[in-house]
Design an enzyme around this catalytic site. Structure first.
Site, PDB file in Angstrom:
ATOM      1  N   ARG A 111       0.856  -1.192   0.000  1.00  0.00           N
ATOM      2  CA  ARG A 111       0.000   0.000   0.000  1.00  0.00           C
ATOM      3  C   ARG A 111       0.893   1.244   0.000  1.00  0.00           C
ATOM      4  O   ARG A 111       1.734   1.397   0.885  1.00  0.00           O
ATOM      5  CB  ARG A 111      -0.912  -0.017   1.241  1.00  0.00           C
ATOM      6  CG  ARG A 111      -1.705   1.241   1.404  1.00  0.00           C
ATOM      7  CD  ARG A 111      -2.710   1.190   2.555  1.00  0.00           C
ATOM      8  NE  ARG A 111      -3.331   2.494   2.626  1.00  0.00           N
ATOM      9  CZ  ARG A 111      -3.182   3.364   3.630  1.00  0.00           C
ATOM     10  NH1 ARG A 111      -2.474   3.055   4.710  1.00  0.00           N
ATOM     11  NH2 ARG A 111      -3.739   4.552   3.562  1.00  0.00           N
TER      12      ARG A 111
ATOM     13  N   HIS B 103      -2.676  11.065   0.526  1.00  0.00           N
ATOM     14  CA  HIS B 103      -2.136  10.865   1.868  1.00  0.00           C
ATOM     15  C   HIS B 103      -1.485  12.190   2.288  1.00  0.00           C
ATOM     16  O   HIS B 103      -0.281  12.262   2.496  1.00  0.00           O
ATOM     17  CB  HIS B 103      -1.156   9.692   1.874  1.00  0.00           C
ATOM     18  CG  HIS B 103      -0.894   9.081   3.225  1.00  0.00           C
ATOM     19  ND1 HIS B 103      -1.073   7.748   3.509  1.00  0.00           N
ATOM     20  CD2 HIS B 103      -0.452   9.641   4.382  1.00  0.00           C
ATOM     21  CE1 HIS B 103      -0.741   7.495   4.772  1.00  0.00           C
ATOM     22  NE2 HIS B 103      -0.352   8.636   5.326  1.00  0.00           N
TER      23      HIS B 103
ATOM     24  N   GLU C 267      -7.107   8.725   6.140  1.00  0.00           N
ATOM     25  CA  GLU C 267      -7.335   9.385   7.426  1.00  0.00           C
ATOM     26  C   GLU C 267      -7.749  10.856   7.275  1.00  0.00           C
ATOM     27  O   GLU C 267      -7.008  11.760   7.698  1.00  0.00           O
ATOM     28  CB  GLU C 267      -6.083   9.302   8.306  1.00  0.00           C
ATOM     29  CG  GLU C 267      -5.661   7.880   8.625  1.00  0.00           C
ATOM     30  CD  GLU C 267      -4.425   7.818   9.525  1.00  0.00           C
ATOM     31  OE1 GLU C 267      -3.913   8.863   9.939  1.00  0.00           O
ATOM     32  OE2 GLU C 267      -3.977   6.698   9.817  1.00  0.00           O
TER      33      GLU C 267
ATOM     34  N   ASN D 147      -7.268   2.130   9.923  1.00  0.00           N
ATOM     35  CA  ASN D 147      -5.943   2.257  10.543  1.00  0.00           C
ATOM     36  C   ASN D 147      -6.141   2.261  12.049  1.00  0.00           C
ATOM     37  O   ASN D 147      -6.892   3.085  12.574  1.00  0.00           O
ATOM     38  CB  ASN D 147      -5.261   3.554  10.101  1.00  0.00           C
ATOM     39  CG  ASN D 147      -4.947   3.560   8.615  1.00  0.00           C
ATOM     40  OD1 ASN D 147      -5.110   2.550   7.931  1.00  0.00           O
ATOM     41  ND2 ASN D 147      -4.497   4.700   8.105  1.00  0.00           N
TER      42      ASN D 147
ATOM     43  N   TYR E 127      -4.108   2.035  15.858  1.00  0.00           N
ATOM     44  CA  TYR E 127      -2.866   2.035  16.632  1.00  0.00           C
ATOM     45  C   TYR E 127      -3.094   1.879  18.127  1.00  0.00           C
ATOM     46  O   TYR E 127      -2.297   1.274  18.818  1.00  0.00           O
ATOM     47  CB  TYR E 127      -2.088   3.341  16.394  1.00  0.00           C
ATOM     48  CG  TYR E 127      -1.506   3.383  15.003  1.00  0.00           C
ATOM     49  CD1 TYR E 127      -0.275   2.801  14.732  1.00  0.00           C
ATOM     50  CD2 TYR E 127      -2.216   3.948  13.953  1.00  0.00           C
ATOM     51  CE1 TYR E 127       0.250   2.805  13.448  1.00  0.00           C
ATOM     52  CE2 TYR E 127      -1.701   3.948  12.666  1.00  0.00           C
ATOM     53  CZ  TYR E 127      -0.472   3.366  12.419  1.00  0.00           C
ATOM     54  OH  TYR E 127       0.039   3.351  11.150  1.00  0.00           O
TER      55      TYR E 127
ATOM     56  N   GLU F   2      -3.520  -0.058   8.195  1.00  0.00           N
ATOM     57  CA  GLU F   2      -2.299   0.323   8.930  1.00  0.00           C
ATOM     58  C   GLU F   2      -2.413  -0.215  10.346  1.00  0.00           C
ATOM     59  O   GLU F   2      -3.469  -0.093  10.981  1.00  0.00           O
ATOM     60  CB  GLU F   2      -2.134   1.848   9.046  1.00  0.00           C
ATOM     61  CG  GLU F   2      -1.651   2.531   7.815  1.00  0.00           C
ATOM     62  CD  GLU F   2      -1.471   4.036   8.008  1.00  0.00           C
ATOM     63  OE1 GLU F   2      -1.196   4.481   9.139  1.00  0.00           O
ATOM     64  OE2 GLU F   2      -1.617   4.748   7.004  1.00  0.00           O
TER      65      GLU F   2
HETATM   66  O1  IFM Z   1       2.737   7.791   9.819  1.00  0.00           O
HETATM   67  C1  IFM Z   1       1.355   7.809   9.985  1.00  0.00           C
HETATM   68  C2  IFM Z   1       0.657   7.605   8.653  1.00  0.00           C
HETATM   69  O2  IFM Z   1       1.038   8.543   7.714  1.00  0.00           O
HETATM   70  C3  IFM Z   1      -0.830   7.695   8.841  1.00  0.00           C
HETATM   71  N1  IFM Z   1      -1.279   6.837   9.902  1.00  0.00           N
HETATM   72  C4  IFM Z   1      -0.583   6.884  11.151  1.00  0.00           C
HETATM   73  C5  IFM Z   1       0.901   6.735  10.926  1.00  0.00           C
HETATM   74  C6  IFM Z   1       1.630   6.783  12.274  1.00  0.00           C
HETATM   75  O3  IFM Z   1       1.355   7.975  12.924  1.00  0.00           O
END
Ligand code: IFM
Length: 447
Positions: free
Chosen positions: A75, A119, A164, A290, A292, A350
């Site tokens: 990706r 992006h 995002e 995404n 985290y 992500e």
């Molecule tokens: O690096 C970023 C990415 O560009 C978008 N999602 C989160 C990642 C980590 O912060």
């Protein structure tokens, strides 16, 4: 179930400005991140994407690294201003050719390209015309998407319009910590709506072109949990959930914004035409998520308009970004999407974490046990979601390699591959080896 379903797609992700370097090479136009990082005080250590991972020149060996990792898909994003230096109008053939070579090489090597159109690196020339506040930007974006579709949609199986949008707006228009660096309550909801309209306009072009592959969007989601049971923290958590998780997804999948948006923005929240929402909510082939962390949330009187702040408990696996390591939140997030919006194909587009890796490899090795554990637990969280009926089709590690973490510069390392930024030496980390084994065994190696 020990393994992941047949056909589950294993990949890794990057984005153009974070890895490519050479941002103005071969006739490319400037983009807002180039301008932002070159403005004093905007990024940690004054770091810029001028060189980054030098991928623009090292793309061939980077594709071989992907092969070494066993990736099935890659990706990446297109830099709008490489292809259209002024953001619209004239096509820069050399910029398009860079991506043509990359796409074709990936296909030759059996790696499925997964392209994100936006992006965050808006052409500076468009920002000078108001950027995401300009009412014409949906058509500018659709015209750019059309150039990309005409060039690659016959053979690129996965497309995402935006990455995002929440971050692009919250960082870029509300708090000013991302490009273009505005902090304006009235601009933020307009930029958000125009991003979504641009998404809708690009999807229309894709459908009109009759392309036979998939198009979707990538959003960042995270569960919000109150840091205490005080009414202030509970109310802040609810607002944060509306603002972060529901704002974009409700518009995309329910064709309306959540009622709580007016409470958050007050007079800055416009009434949007129903026709816009219809355009925004046209059916998609997949949702990219995404993930985290989760956000333990407390009330913060100083952070208008949501008045929330993140509490990050001290924990050995806390990321260097300060984010809590919380794999259960990934299962919850996937289940939440299924419950609120119905069954749909989803990808984790992500996931990963920033951990304190050394600047250079030692004897050709980088051991990153915290990241290994991060991937293990998050992949198990995906498996749990699959077992609970989520139609999860694939997983993309963030990131293929250490790169420019936006205004945090090179201070945060997320890669499966270590990059020594002084020499551009690449070293597959222990987490890269771990991920390769997970791919090879369809996840059986996880536990
Ligand atoms: O690096 C970023 C990415 O560009 C978008 N999602 C989160 C990642 C980590 O912060």
């Amino acid at each position: 179930m020990k393994t992941f379903p047949e056909g589950f797609l294993w990949g890794a992700a990057t984005s153009a400005y974070q890895i490519e370097g050479s941002p103005l090479a071969d006739g490319a136009g400037s983009n807002i991140w180039h301008r932002f990082t070159h403005s004093p005080g905007r990024s940690v250590n004054g770091d810029t994407g001028d060189v980054a991972c030098d991928h623009y020149r090292r793309w061939e060996s980077d594709v071989e690294l992907m092969k070494e990792l066993g990736l099935q898909s890659y990706r990446f994003s297109l830099a709008w201003a490489r292809i259209l230096p002024e953001g619209r109008g004239r096509v820069n053939q050399k910029g398009l050719d860079f991506y043509r070579r990359l796409v074709d090489r990936l296909l030759e090597r059996g790696i499925k390209p997964n392209i994100t159109l936006y992006h965050w690196d808006l052409p500076t020339a468009l920002d000078d015309r108001g950027g995401w506040l300009n009412p014409d930007i949906d058509e500018w974006f659709a015209d750019y998407a059309q150039v990309a579709f005409d060039a690659f949609a016959d053979r690129v199986p996965m497309w995402a319009t935006l990455n995002e949008p929440w971050v692009a707006v919250d960082g870029g228009y509300l708090h000013g910590v991302h490009a273009p660096g505005h902090a304006n309550l009235f601009e933020a909801p307009i930029a958000a709506h125009r991003l979504l309209l641009a998404h809708g306009a690009a999807v229309e072009r894709y459908r009109a072109g009759g392309w036979k592959h998939q198009i979707g969007i990538v959003v960042n989601l995270e569960p919000k949990d109150p840091a205490s049971d005080s009414p202030e923290d509970v109310a802040a958590t609810s607002r944060a959930h509306t603002y972060f998780n529901e704002q974009y997804c409700d518009a995309l999948f329910l064709g309306r914004y959540p009622d709580g948006m007016r409470e958050i923005y007050g007079d800055a929240w416009p009434e949007w035409p129903a026709a816009d929402l219809a355009r925004i909510s046209a059916p998609l082939d997949f949702l990219g998520i995404n993930y985290y962390t989760r956000a333990l949330t407390r009330f913060d009187a100083g952070r208008a308009p949501v008045f929330d702040a993140r509490v990050s408990p001290d924990h050995p696996a806390r990321m260097t970004t300060g984010w809590e390591f919380h794999p259960e939140g990934l299962t919850r997030t996937l289940l939440w999407v299924k419950e609120r919006y119905g069954d749909m194909p989803m990808y984790v587009t992500e996931n990963g974490g920033a951990y304190p890796d050394p600047p250079t490899a030692t004897n050709g090795r980088v051991d990153d046990p915290l990241r290994v554990e991060c991937y293990r637990q998050n992949l198990l969280a995906c498996r749990s979601a699959l077992e609970q009926g989520v139609d999860l089709r694939g997983f993309f590690a963030w990131s293929l390699m250490d790169n420019l973490e936006w205004s945090a510069g090179f201070s945060q390392r997320f890669g499966l591959v270590h990059v020594d930024f002084a020499t551009q030496q690449r070293t597959i980390k222990a987490s890269g080896e771990f991920y390769r084994e997970a791919i090879r065994t369809h996840g059986a190696s996880l536990a």
